[in-house]
Design a protein around this motif. Sequence first.
Motif, PDB file in Angstrom:
ATOM      1  N   GLY A  64       0.874  -1.164   0.000  1.00 35.46           N
ATOM      2  CA  GLY A  64       0.000   0.000   0.000  1.00 35.46           C
ATOM      3  C   GLY A  64       0.910   1.213   0.000  1.00 35.46           C
ATOM      4  O   GLY A  64       2.070   1.122  -0.410  1.00 35.46           O
ATOM      5  N   ASN A  65       0.429   2.332   0.470  1.00 38.24           N
ATOM      6  CA  ASN A  65       1.276   3.511   0.642  1.00 38.24           C
ATOM      7  C   ASN A  65       2.175   3.227   1.846  1.00 38.24           C
ATOM      8  O   ASN A  65       1.685   2.991   2.942  1.00 38.24           O
ATOM      9  N   ILE A  66       3.496   3.235   1.614  1.00 42.06           N
ATOM     10  CA  ILE A  66       4.436   2.773   2.638  1.00 42.06           C
ATOM     11  C   ILE A  66       5.340   3.892   3.138  1.00 42.06           C
ATOM     12  O   ILE A  66       5.980   4.588   2.355  1.00 42.06           O
ATOM     13  N   GLY A  87       2.299   1.753  -8.184  1.00 43.54           N
ATOM     14  CA  GLY A  87       1.579   3.014  -8.168  1.00 43.54           C
ATOM     15  C   GLY A  87       1.281   3.576  -6.792  1.00 43.54           C
ATOM     16  O   GLY A  87       0.582   4.584  -6.677  1.00 43.54           O
ATOM     17  N   PHE A  88       1.797   2.959  -5.744  1.00 40.21           N
ATOM     18  CA  PHE A  88       1.581   3.484  -4.391  1.00 40.21           C
ATOM     19  C   PHE A  88       2.604   4.568  -4.082  1.00 40.21           C
ATOM     20  O   PHE A  88       3.661   4.659  -4.702  1.00 40.21           O
ATOM     21  N   ASP A  89       2.293   5.372  -3.096  1.00 39.61           N
ATOM     22  CA  ASP A  89       3.199   6.415  -2.630  1.00 39.61           C
ATOM     23  C   ASP A  89       4.105   5.811  -1.553  1.00 39.61           C
ATOM     24  O   ASP A  89       3.633   5.029  -0.714  1.00 39.61           O
ATOM     25  N   VAL A  90       5.381   6.158  -1.582  1.00 35.41           N
ATOM     26  CA  VAL A  90       6.325   5.625  -0.600  1.00 35.41           C
ATOM     27  C   VAL A  90       7.249   6.740  -0.124  1.00 35.41           C
ATOM     28  O   VAL A  90       7.471   7.714  -0.827  1.00 35.41           O
ATOM     29  N   THR A  91       7.789   6.541   1.069  1.00 31.46           N
ATOM     30  CA  THR A  91       8.794   7.464   1.575  1.00 31.46           C
ATOM     31  C   THR A  91       9.754   6.698   2.482  1.00 31.46           C
ATOM     32  O   THR A  91       9.395   5.673   3.067  1.00 31.46           O
ATOM     33  N   LEU A  92      10.974   7.200   2.568  1.00 30.96           N
ATOM     34  CA  LEU A  92      11.982   6.636   3.462  1.00 30.96           C
ATOM     35  C   LEU A  92      12.477   7.757   4.362  1.00 30.96           C
ATOM     36  O   LEU A  92      13.005   8.759   3.887  1.00 30.96           O
ATOM     37  N   GLU A  93      12.265   7.583   5.660  1.00 34.65           N
ATOM     38  CA  GLU A  93      12.743   8.543   6.651  1.00 34.65           C
ATOM     39  C   GLU A  93      13.975   7.943   7.315  1.00 34.65           C
ATOM     40  O   GLU A  93      13.890   6.913   7.966  1.00 34.65           O
ATOM     41  N   CYS A  94      15.103   8.606   7.119  1.00 39.00           N
ATOM     42  CA  CYS A  94      16.344   8.107   7.714  1.00 39.00           C
ATOM     43  C   CYS A  94      16.591   8.781   9.051  1.00 39.00           C
ATOM     44  O   CYS A  94      16.455   9.992   9.184  1.00 39.00           O
ATOM     45  N   PRO A 121      11.249  10.608  -1.906  1.00 37.89           N
ATOM     46  CA  PRO A 121      10.496  11.746  -1.367  1.00 37.89           C
ATOM     47  C   PRO A 121       8.997  11.570  -1.542  1.00 37.89           C
ATOM     48  O   PRO A 121       8.533  10.918  -2.473  1.00 37.89           O
ATOM     49  N   SER A 122       8.241  12.152  -0.638  1.00 39.33           N
ATOM     50  CA  SER A 122       6.789  12.094  -0.711  1.00 39.33           C
ATOM     51  C   SER A 122       6.202  13.234   0.094  1.00 39.33           C
ATOM     52  O   SER A 122       6.773  13.663   1.083  1.00 39.33           O
ATOM     53  N   LYS A 123       5.037  13.687  -0.342  1.00 39.67           N
ATOM     54  CA  LYS A 123       4.316  14.716   0.401  1.00 39.67           C
ATOM     55  C   LYS A 123       3.129  14.121   1.146  1.00 39.67           C
ATOM     56  O   LYS A 123       2.408  14.813   1.841  1.00 39.67           O
ATOM     57  N   LYS A 124       2.914  12.849   0.991  1.00 39.58           N
ATOM     58  CA  LYS A 124       1.775  12.171   1.608  1.00 39.58           C
ATOM     59  C   LYS A 124       1.955  12.140   3.126  1.00 39.58           C
ATOM     60  O   LYS A 124       3.048  12.054   3.635  1.00 39.58           O
TER      61      LYS A 124
END
Length: 191
Positions: A85-87, A110-117, A126-129
């Motif tokens: 899903g959106n991860i 097609g899902f939105d993803v982001t990685l926070e380090c 990057p993501s704005k979700k």
Amino acid sequence: MISRVLEYHVEANSTRFTLEYHGIPPKPGQFITVFIGEREIPLGVSDYREGEIEVYVDSKTLAQKLMGSRMVLVDGPFGRPLKLGNIRAISTAELYHDVLFPLREARRKGFDVTLECIDQCNVNFPSKKRAWDITIASVPKERIRDLPQGTLVYVRWVKMNCMRGVCGVCQIRGNLACFEGPFLEVERIVD
């Protein structure tokens, strides 16, 4: 299955290997094992493409042995796949490769993803979700208590022997990491 070592790249504290792979396609969240001599080593999948699988090796000794091998025996995939899903992923520069395959595959679908380090990673998702279907993490064991409730944690510190949940060596508070994981809910592994 016997696989060829196609290429490798030494990165900061890990070595990224691309192996020939014609087995059952792994799903995000699963892992494989590589036999090196008499040892069976569980490795998280960082990417999969038809005919190739990518893994990272953190042990310099193990990486050297794998670099010196033209062929290796690969088994798997093992473990419980993640539901995509959106991860949102949380990690460190040294462990981010544990969350790459779920992020990459979710993005491909097609899902939105982001990685926070927690520190500086050289990977960009990057993501704005702000609303996420799932949060996954790979962090040092001592940082697990800092994770949000419901986070699925890659339990990389657990010794795995049979990879099928039979021997019980990988048990964490009654949960079998090799069978029910390698991503387990944070509440299931900490008090």
